[in-house]
Design a protein around this motif. Structure first.
Motif, PDB file in Angstrom:
ATOM      1  N   TYR A 342      35.806  33.211  44.961  1.00 34.99           N
ATOM      2  CA  TYR A 342      36.404  33.613  43.690  1.00 34.99           C
ATOM      3  C   TYR A 342      35.747  34.893  43.163  1.00 34.99           C
ATOM      4  O   TYR A 342      36.421  35.740  42.565  1.00 34.99           O
ATOM      5  CB  TYR A 342      36.263  32.490  42.658  1.00 34.99           C
ATOM      6  CG  TYR A 342      37.379  31.485  42.681  1.00 34.99           C
ATOM      7  CD1 TYR A 342      37.730  30.830  43.867  1.00 34.99           C
ATOM      8  CD2 TYR A 342      38.099  31.170  41.535  1.00 34.99           C
ATOM      9  CE1 TYR A 342      38.760  29.903  43.894  1.00 34.99           C
ATOM     10  CE2 TYR A 342      39.132  30.243  41.553  1.00 34.99           C
ATOM     11  CZ  TYR A 342      39.453  29.608  42.740  1.00 34.99           C
ATOM     12  OH  TYR A 342      40.478  28.703  42.760  1.00 34.99           O
ATOM     13  N   LEU A 344      34.500  37.301  44.969  1.00 33.78           N
ATOM     14  CA  LEU A 344      35.028  38.409  45.763  1.00 33.78           C
ATOM     15  C   LEU A 344      36.417  38.809  45.273  1.00 33.78           C
ATOM     16  O   LEU A 344      36.716  40.007  45.115  1.00 33.78           O
ATOM     17  CB  LEU A 344      35.075  38.004  47.238  1.00 33.78           C
ATOM     18  CG  LEU A 344      35.657  39.033  48.209  1.00 33.78           C
ATOM     19  CD1 LEU A 344      34.805  40.300  48.209  1.00 33.78           C
ATOM     20  CD2 LEU A 344      35.740  38.447  49.618  1.00 33.78           C
ATOM     21  N   VAL A 345      37.254  37.815  45.010  1.00 31.54           N
ATOM     22  CA  VAL A 345      38.611  38.101  44.525  1.00 31.54           C
ATOM     23  C   VAL A 345      38.559  38.746  43.143  1.00 31.54           C
ATOM     24  O   VAL A 345      39.224  39.761  42.884  1.00 31.54           O
ATOM     25  CB  VAL A 345      39.440  36.796  44.490  1.00 31.54           C
ATOM     26  CG1 VAL A 345      40.789  37.037  43.819  1.00 31.54           C
ATOM     27  CG2 VAL A 345      39.636  36.251  45.896  1.00 31.54           C
ATOM     28  N   ALA A 347      36.110  40.372  41.702  1.00 27.72           N
ATOM     29  CA  ALA A 347      35.526  41.711  41.784  1.00 27.72           C
ATOM     30  C   ALA A 347      36.541  42.708  42.331  1.00 27.72           C
ATOM     31  O   ALA A 347      36.578  43.875  41.903  1.00 27.72           O
ATOM     32  CB  ALA A 347      34.276  41.683  42.662  1.00 27.72           C
ATOM     33  N   SER A 348      37.380  42.271  43.271  1.00 32.50           N
ATOM     34  CA  SER A 348      38.387  43.167  43.848  1.00 32.50           C
ATOM     35  C   SER A 348      39.392  43.612  42.797  1.00 32.50           C
ATOM     36  O   SER A 348      39.753  44.800  42.714  1.00 32.50           O
ATOM     37  CB  SER A 348      39.111  42.464  45.003  1.00 32.50           C
ATOM     38  OG  SER A 348      38.218  42.103  46.027  1.00 32.50           O
ATOM     39  N   PHE A 349      39.836  42.675  41.952  1.00 29.80           N
ATOM     40  CA  PHE A 349      40.805  43.031  40.922  1.00 29.80           C
ATOM     41  C   PHE A 349      40.164  43.859  39.810  1.00 29.80           C
ATOM     42  O   PHE A 349      40.808  44.749  39.248  1.00 29.80           O
ATOM     43  CB  PHE A 349      41.449  41.764  40.349  1.00 29.80           C
ATOM     44  CG  PHE A 349      42.509  41.183  41.235  1.00 29.80           C
ATOM     45  CD1 PHE A 349      43.836  41.537  41.071  1.00 29.80           C
ATOM     46  CD2 PHE A 349      42.190  40.288  42.248  1.00 29.80           C
ATOM     47  CE1 PHE A 349      44.826  41.010  41.885  1.00 29.80           C
ATOM     48  CE2 PHE A 349      43.169  39.744  43.072  1.00 29.80           C
ATOM     49  CZ  PHE A 349      44.491  40.118  42.891  1.00 29.80           C
ATOM     50  N   ALA A 351      37.671  45.924  40.333  1.00 22.69           N
ATOM     51  CA  ALA A 351      37.513  47.246  40.959  1.00 22.69           C
ATOM     52  C   ALA A 351      38.831  48.002  40.974  1.00 22.69           C
ATOM     53  O   ALA A 351      38.859  49.232  40.810  1.00 22.69           O
ATOM     54  CB  ALA A 351      36.962  47.077  42.371  1.00 22.69           C
ATOM     55  N   ALA A 352      39.934  47.284  41.176  1.00 20.26           N
ATOM     56  CA  ALA A 352      41.245  47.934  41.155  1.00 20.26           C
ATOM     57  C   ALA A 352      41.541  48.502  39.769  1.00 20.26           C
ATOM     58  O   ALA A 352      42.065  49.620  39.639  1.00 20.26           O
ATOM     59  CB  ALA A 352      42.327  46.935  41.554  1.00 20.26           C
ATOM     60  N   VAL A 363      31.242  48.596  38.435  1.00 20.19           N
ATOM     61  CA  VAL A 363      32.012  47.373  38.649  1.00 20.19           C
ATOM     62  C   VAL A 363      31.229  46.154  38.170  1.00 20.19           C
ATOM     63  O   VAL A 363      31.806  45.237  37.561  1.00 20.19           O
ATOM     64  CB  VAL A 363      32.386  47.221  40.135  1.00 20.19           C
ATOM     65  CG1 VAL A 363      33.026  45.853  40.399  1.00 20.19           C
ATOM     66  CG2 VAL A 363      33.340  48.317  40.562  1.00 20.19           C
ATOM     67  N   PRO A 468      45.958  44.892  37.174  1.00 16.62           N
ATOM     68  CA  PRO A 468      45.450  44.043  38.266  1.00 16.62           C
ATOM     69  C   PRO A 468      45.036  42.653  37.802  1.00 16.62           C
ATOM     70  O   PRO A 468      45.301  41.658  38.487  1.00 16.62           O
ATOM     71  CB  PRO A 468      44.238  44.831  38.797  1.00 16.62           C
ATOM     72  CG  PRO A 468      44.480  46.230  38.382  1.00 16.62           C
ATOM     73  CD  PRO A 468      45.181  46.136  37.061  1.00 16.62           C
ATOM     74  N   LEU A 472      46.228  38.850  38.846  1.00 15.43           N
ATOM     75  CA  LEU A 472      45.311  37.755  39.168  1.00 15.43           C
ATOM     76  C   LEU A 472      45.627  36.521  38.337  1.00 15.43           C
ATOM     77  O   LEU A 472      45.616  35.393  38.850  1.00 15.43           O
ATOM     78  CB  LEU A 472      43.871  38.199  38.926  1.00 15.43           C
ATOM     79  CG  LEU A 472      42.784  37.156  39.217  1.00 15.43           C
ATOM     80  CD1 LEU A 472      42.813  36.738  40.680  1.00 15.43           C
ATOM     81  CD2 LEU A 472      41.404  37.691  38.845  1.00 15.43           C
TER      82      LEU A 472
END
Length: 490
Positions: A342, A344-345, A347-349, A351-352, A363, A468, A472
């Motif tokens: 979770y 990782l997910v 953080a990805s959004f 970062a987007a 970030v 983003p 999510l």
């Protein structure tokens, strides 16, 4: 017959069992009144609409609305509470309940439904008190039984409160997270009875005493005692804000505020606390997912045919024992890794959003700043998955309190009360779960938008940064509803 006949028979048996299994979280077979995709699109439309509405709300109005508070520390009710020493009574009741759970676990009946400690601890305390905290604030900080026990012991040995080792700052909330993960593993996989729960509570009591003796009262209950961290995070959403005194003598500060406004207050400063929040979310989702037919087919059929049959045996009946062991390892590993997946997910959004707005803010800073926006989702997941347990088993505490050991006693004359098996209406349960999931995500969308307005200079960048995160939220909403709609497998 083909060479894979045993496997085919196993598959057929599994599918037959799946069609007869209970709808998830219900208790009886239930078919949704409308196709799932209609509910999913309805939920998506509700979230997108709420996001569009927020875009057009005045920026200053959103940024100032959550700041309204009212100090009630000196009101008549609070003065009466102090005068009648109700908090001391609650502390004694809390500690007595802990010791009583241990006693009934060791000397009561083995039947988990006939023993006081299982219903009181798992349903009344873990579930019921969680919901009380969301309404009345961090009452646990006042009546924590382990903290009260330590304060009693400190009267004999005051040095106990100071500890003997300096708490390393890099550990932050990781000890609490490790204990929380272990607790959820015990809940999901230990198949414990009253005696095992009594052993767990005795061990955790000893751990609290040892921890305080090692690193001191403040550090232990601030960073390591996971119930304290858990209830503190839930209390962030409460309309009553209680800040206990730093000393063990009691006291504190009490305020009324807008519900969920505490989520917009000071964000956490440690990544470990964010992971703790994520585990509050991921553990509930995993609890629902790991019971479903889809999850069990993934391991017992897909993984087995894909590669596990070469590690165990090509005959599924011969491989069953080894597969069962691997399945337990697989379940534990997935639970352990779930908050980091979770993370990782998330953080990805985040970062987007940073990339879209070209924000100079790191970030990690944005991760921590938006971390509490996940708390309303964690709350509604928790309520949606478990609230029916209070209706079905939680009410049994009325009869169990008169016969806590299961010896046929009737201390308060209520031993025969509420004995009828109560099964909630499945249609009502589903629609309550649907409403909770959608409402929680709408609150999270609102919180995220306000935090974005604080974090980015212009309203345009704040809105762009939320696109983003909106995606999510939509994923969380649809996946949460999908898990709840799935049949469970044996």
């Amino acid at each position: 017959m083909c060479t894979k006949c045993p496997s085919t028979l196993l598959l057929l048996f599994f599918l037959v069992a799946a069609t007869e299994s209970q709808a998830h979280s219900f208790g009886v077979v239930y078919t949704l009144p409308l196709p799932f995709w209609l509910y999913a699109w309805g939920a998506v439309a509700a979230l997108v609409t709420s996001f569009l509405v927020l875009i057009f709300v005045d920026r200053d109005r959103l940024l100032t609305r959550e700041g309204r508070v009212c100090d009630i520390s000196d009101t008549t009710i609070i003065k009466l509470v102090k005068r009648w020493q109700l908090l001391k009574l609650l502390k004694l009741l809390s500690l007595g309940s802990l010791l009583f759970c241990i006693a009934t676990g060791f000397w009561g009946v083995r039947n988990p439904y006939g023993n006081f400690n299982m219903t009181f601890f798992w349903i009344v305390f873990v579930l019921g008190f969680s919901y009380v905290t969301v309404v009345f604030g961090n009452l646990y900080a006042v009546i924590n039984p382990w903290q009260f026990m330590i304060d009693i012991l400190a009267r004999v040995r005051p040095s106990l409160l100071r500890g003997c080792v300096r708490y390393p700052s890099f550990l932050a909330f990781w000890p609490a997270l490790i204990l929380y993960i272990g607790f959820i593993w015990f809940e999901l996989f230990a198949q414990s009875g009253p005696s095992a729960l009594a052993v767990l509570l005795t061990g955790y009591t000893a751990l609290n005493i040892l921890g305080v003796a090692l690193i001191g009262r403040h550090n232990w209950f601030e960073y390591c005692e996971f119930f304290g961290v858990f209830f503190r995070l839930l209390a962030v959403m409460a309309p009553i804000d209680y800040k206990p005194s730093d000393t063990h003598g009691g006291g504190g500060h009490l305020r009324l505020r807008m519900p969920f406004s505490g989520v917009l207050a000071e964000p956490p400063q440690q990544l470990s606390l964010l992971v703790f929040v994520l585990f509050m979310l991921s553990s509930t989702a995993f609890d629902g997912l790991h019971e479903t037919v889809v999850w069990k087919k993934l391991f017992w059929l897909d993984f087995y045919h894909g590669f596990l049959q070469y590690w165990t045996d090509t005959n599924p009946f011969v491989a069953f024992a080894a597969m069962s062991r691997l399945y337990s390892y697989w379940q534990g590993l997935c639970l352990l890794l779930s908050p980091f997946l979770y993370l990782l997910v998330f953080a990805s959004f985040i970062a987007a959003g940073k990339f879209i707005t070209k924000s100079p803010v790191p970030v990690k800073v944005l991760l921590l700043r938006f971390s509490y926006s996940l708390l309303p989702i964690a709350l509604v997941y928790h309520v949606a998955h478990y609230y029916t347990l209070i209706q079905t088993q939680g009410i049994k505490i009325v009869s169990l309190v008169s016969d806590p050991f299961g010896w046929g006693s009737n201390w308060f004359g209520t031993a025969n009360w509420l004995q009828r098996v109560f099964i909630p209406d499945t249609s009502t349960t589903w629609h309550v779960q649907l409403a909770l999931i959608i409402a929680g995500h709408i609150v999270s969308v609102y919180v995220s938008h306000v935090l974005a307005l604080r974090s980015f200079v212009t309203s345009r960048n704040a809105t762009l940064s939320q696109l983003p995160l909106l995606v999510l939220m939509l994923v969380f909403t649809v996946s949460g509803l999908w898990i709840l709609s799935q049949p469970i497998g044996s």
